[in-house]
Design an enzyme around this catalytic site. Structure first.
Site, PDB file in Angstrom:
ATOM      1  N   ARG A 103       0.883  -1.179   0.000  1.00 51.94           N
ATOM      2  CA  ARG A 103       0.000   0.000   0.000  1.00 51.94           C
ATOM      3  C   ARG A 103       0.913   1.219   0.000  1.00 51.94           C
ATOM      4  O   ARG A 103       1.703   1.399   0.938  1.00 51.94           O
ATOM      5  CB  ARG A 103      -0.912  -0.022   1.239  1.00 51.94           C
ATOM      6  CG  ARG A 103      -1.593   1.308   1.501  1.00 51.94           C
ATOM      7  CD  ARG A 103      -2.705   1.215   2.544  1.00 51.94           C
ATOM      8  NE  ARG A 103      -3.891   0.600   1.992  1.00 51.94           N
ATOM      9  CZ  ARG A 103      -5.124   0.756   2.497  1.00 51.94           C
ATOM     10  NH1 ARG A 103      -5.317   1.488   3.570  1.00 51.94           N
ATOM     11  NH2 ARG A 103      -6.144   0.171   1.929  1.00 51.94           N
ATOM     12  N   HIS A 130      -7.366   1.197  -6.421  1.00 47.58           N
ATOM     13  CA  HIS A 130      -7.583   0.266  -5.307  1.00 47.58           C
ATOM     14  C   HIS A 130      -8.288  -0.979  -5.858  1.00 47.58           C
ATOM     15  O   HIS A 130      -9.475  -1.186  -5.638  1.00 47.58           O
ATOM     16  CB  HIS A 130      -8.442   0.962  -4.245  1.00 47.58           C
ATOM     17  CG  HIS A 130      -8.434   0.315  -2.893  1.00 47.58           C
ATOM     18  ND1 HIS A 130      -7.718  -0.830  -2.606  1.00 47.58           N
ATOM     19  CD2 HIS A 130      -9.076   0.649  -1.735  1.00 47.58           C
ATOM     20  CE1 HIS A 130      -7.921  -1.159  -1.333  1.00 47.58           C
ATOM     21  NE2 HIS A 130      -8.727  -0.276  -0.782  1.00 47.58           N
ATOM     22  N   GLN A 133     -10.398  -3.429  -3.663  1.00 46.99           N
ATOM     23  CA  GLN A 133     -11.707  -2.890  -3.259  1.00 46.99           C
ATOM     24  C   GLN A 133     -12.727  -3.093  -4.377  1.00 46.99           C
ATOM     25  O   GLN A 133     -13.872  -3.491  -4.136  1.00 46.99           O
ATOM     26  CB  GLN A 133     -11.579  -1.395  -2.957  1.00 46.99           C
ATOM     27  CG  GLN A 133     -12.828  -0.807  -2.323  1.00 46.99           C
ATOM     28  CD  GLN A 133     -13.009  -1.264  -0.890  1.00 46.99           C
ATOM     29  OE1 GLN A 133     -12.093  -1.199  -0.100  1.00 46.99           O
ATOM     30  NE2 GLN A 133     -14.193  -1.743  -0.551  1.00 46.99           N
ATOM     31  N   ASP A 224     -17.168   7.616  -1.489  1.00 44.85           N
ATOM     32  CA  ASP A 224     -15.937   7.488  -0.706  1.00 44.85           C
ATOM     33  C   ASP A 224     -15.617   8.874  -0.132  1.00 44.85           C
ATOM     34  O   ASP A 224     -16.219   9.873  -0.547  1.00 44.85           O
ATOM     35  CB  ASP A 224     -14.799   6.986  -1.626  1.00 44.85           C
ATOM     36  CG  ASP A 224     -13.489   6.719  -0.883  1.00 44.85           C
ATOM     37  OD1 ASP A 224     -13.504   6.642   0.361  1.00 44.85           O
ATOM     38  OD2 ASP A 224     -12.438   6.591  -1.549  1.00 44.85           O
ATOM     39  N   CYS A 264     -16.372   2.195   0.397  1.00 46.66           N
ATOM     40  CA  CYS A 264     -15.227   1.323   0.687  1.00 46.66           C
ATOM     41  C   CYS A 264     -14.880   1.321   2.169  1.00 46.66           C
ATOM     42  O   CYS A 264     -14.268   0.380   2.656  1.00 46.66           O
ATOM     43  CB  CYS A 264     -14.022   1.765  -0.134  1.00 46.66           C
ATOM     44  SG  CYS A 264     -13.575   3.488   0.156  1.00 46.66           S
ATOM     45  N   ARG A 292     -13.843  -8.354   1.120  1.00 46.83           N
ATOM     46  CA  ARG A 292     -12.413  -8.125   0.902  1.00 46.83           C
ATOM     47  C   ARG A 292     -11.628  -9.407   1.193  1.00 46.83           C
ATOM     48  O   ARG A 292     -10.717  -9.777   0.451  1.00 46.83           O
ATOM     49  CB  ARG A 292     -11.906  -6.991   1.813  1.00 46.83           C
ATOM     50  CG  ARG A 292     -12.519  -5.617   1.582  1.00 46.83           C
ATOM     51  CD  ARG A 292     -12.070  -5.017   0.274  1.00 46.83           C
ATOM     52  NE  ARG A 292     -10.630  -4.989   0.155  1.00 46.83           N
ATOM     53  CZ  ARG A 292      -9.824  -4.053   0.688  1.00 46.83           C
ATOM     54  NH1 ARG A 292     -10.353  -3.030   1.340  1.00 46.83           N
ATOM     55  NH2 ARG A 292      -8.511  -4.118   0.531  1.00 46.83           N
TER      56      ARG A 292
HETATM   57  N1  NVA Z   1      -9.902   7.045  -1.155  1.00 43.83           N
HETATM   58  C1  NVA Z   1      -9.569   6.566   0.163  1.00 43.83           C
HETATM   59  C2  NVA Z   1      -9.832   5.090   0.250  1.00 43.83           C
HETATM   60  C3  NVA Z   1      -9.510   4.462   1.571  1.00 43.83           C
HETATM   61  C4  NVA Z   1      -9.773   2.994   1.589  1.00 43.83           C
HETATM   62  C5  NVA Z   1      -8.112   6.878   0.465  1.00 43.83           C
HETATM   63  O1  NVA Z   1      -7.261   6.677  -0.412  1.00 43.83           O
HETATM   64  O2  NVA Z   1      -7.818   7.332   1.561  1.00 43.83           O
HETATM   65  N1   CP Z   2     -11.382   0.050   2.343  1.00 47.30           N
HETATM   66  C1   CP Z   2     -10.120   0.002   2.807  1.00 47.30           C
HETATM   67  O1   CP Z   2      -9.158  -0.211   2.064  1.00 47.30           O
HETATM   68  O2   CP Z   2     -10.016   0.163   4.157  1.00 47.30           O
HETATM   69  P1   CP Z   2      -8.643   0.345   4.974  1.00 47.30           P
HETATM   70  O3   CP Z   2      -8.028   1.633   4.508  1.00 47.30           O
HETATM   71  O4   CP Z   2      -9.059   0.376   6.408  1.00 47.30           O
HETATM   72  O5   CP Z   2      -7.757  -0.807   4.654  1.00 47.30           O
END
Ligand code: NVA
Ligand code: CP
Length: 306
Positions: A103, A130, A133, A224, A264, A292
């Site tokens: 990540r 992502h 997701q 989101d 998400c 997930r």
């Molecule tokens: N768009 C959000 C998704 C988190 C799962 C982020 O990147 O923070």
């Molecule tokens: N939806 C998602 O990726 O959640 P986290 O950021 O908690 O892993």
């Protein structure tokens, strides 16, 4: 044979994606019973530059339940491109472990990791996309609306999650509309790519600023956060830009009665979505969170030749 990665979804054919979703449904059904231990004797490493609840817990659980061992490495302890280069990290990891889940901020960091090692790399979220997701969304939709050519509407920020859901919908031949304020639309070149994919799959990719018209025929409304991880300093400015794009009871009332709603997570209740909508009977956000686990098991099984 060259190893496989999961980096964006674009590198997968519609048949492969359907295969992964069917495999995920099988993992869900067989959890804790006859599930194949694909990772027996193997180790997976999670390198995360950003916080996580769902992604970390579901990957750690998936690797454990597939018989493998997991090592969680927050980037503070690894120092990608500060303590040593991403490429050197990859060249070390491939000699010791069997799977990398990453990540990152820059999308290029995940592609560099994947390019520099001979073991599978899975994208667990970048600033650009992502994919895991989107696969969980796909499984949730197959369960809730089996066999339907979906009309999916993403409301809010054309961000990483929006990009991946758009790509998945194009691949699966769904109709997808991103309803975003001006300046916050999904990646333009990806949008063009998705339109091209739709010519083959029979799907549709649209981008609009008119969220009311967009939700009228929606089967599912997705949203989101307005400020993603790394955009905290822009939160105030974004709150102003997204005013009017909240998924609230009034917006749901414009959609078909049985419209599904997803997110998400994590959600900022009272910003991009109201608590009432997130907790309503229309919401499948928590199903998607559970899914997930199942889709990531399927991805791992697929990457390891299962
Ligand atoms: N768009 C959000 C998704 C988190 C799962 C982020 O990147 O923070
Ligand atoms: N939806 C998602 O990726 O959640 P986290 O950021 O908690 O892993």
């Amino acid at each position: 044979m060259r190893k496989k990665d999961l980096l964006t979804l674009l590198e997968y054919s519609p048949e492969e994606l359907r295969g992964i979703l069917n495999l995920a449904a099988k993992h869900k059904k067989e959890r804790g019973t006859v599930e194949k231990k694909t990772l027996a004797g193997k180790t997976g490493v999670l390198i995360f530059q950003k916080p996580s609840l769902r992604t970390r817990v579901s990957f750690e659980t998936a690797i454990h339940e597939l018989g493998g061992h997991v090592i969680y490495l927050p980037d503070e302890s690894v120092g990608m491109d500060t303590r040593e280069s991403v490429e050197d990290i990859a060249r070390n990891l491939e000699r010791i472990v069997h799977l990398v889940v990453a990540r990152t901020y820059a999308h290029g960091t995940v592609t560099r990791l994947a390019g520099a090692c001979g073991i599978p790399v899975i994208n667990a979220l970048t600033d650009w996309c992502h994919p895991c997701q989107a696969l969980a969304f796909g499984l949730t939709m197959l369960e809730a609306r089996p066999g339907k050519r979906l009309n999916a509407v993403f409301v809010g920020d054309g961000n990483n999650v929006c990009n991946s859901i758009m790509a998945l919908c194009a691949k699966l031949g769904y109709s997808f509309t991103a309803a975003c304020p001006k300046g916050y639309e999904p990646d333009a070149s990806l949008t063009e790519k998705c339109k091209k994919i739709c010519e083959e799959t029979g799907g549709e990719t649209n981008v609009t600023n008119d969220l009311h018209a967009a939700v009228e025929q929606a089967d599912v409304i997705y949203t989101d956060v307005w400020a993603s991880m790394g955009q905290e300093a822009e939160a105030e400015k974004r709150r102003a830009a997204f005013r009017g794009y909240q998924v609230d009871e009034a917006l749901i009332a414009r959609a078909p009665k049985d419209v599904l709603v997803s997110h998400c997570l994590p959600a900022k209740r009272g910003e991009e979505i109201t608590g009432g909508v997130l907790d309503s009977a229309n919401s499948v956000a928590y199903e998607e969170a559970e899914n997930r686990l199942h889709v990531q098991k399927a991805v791992i099984t697929y990457l390891f030749g299962g």
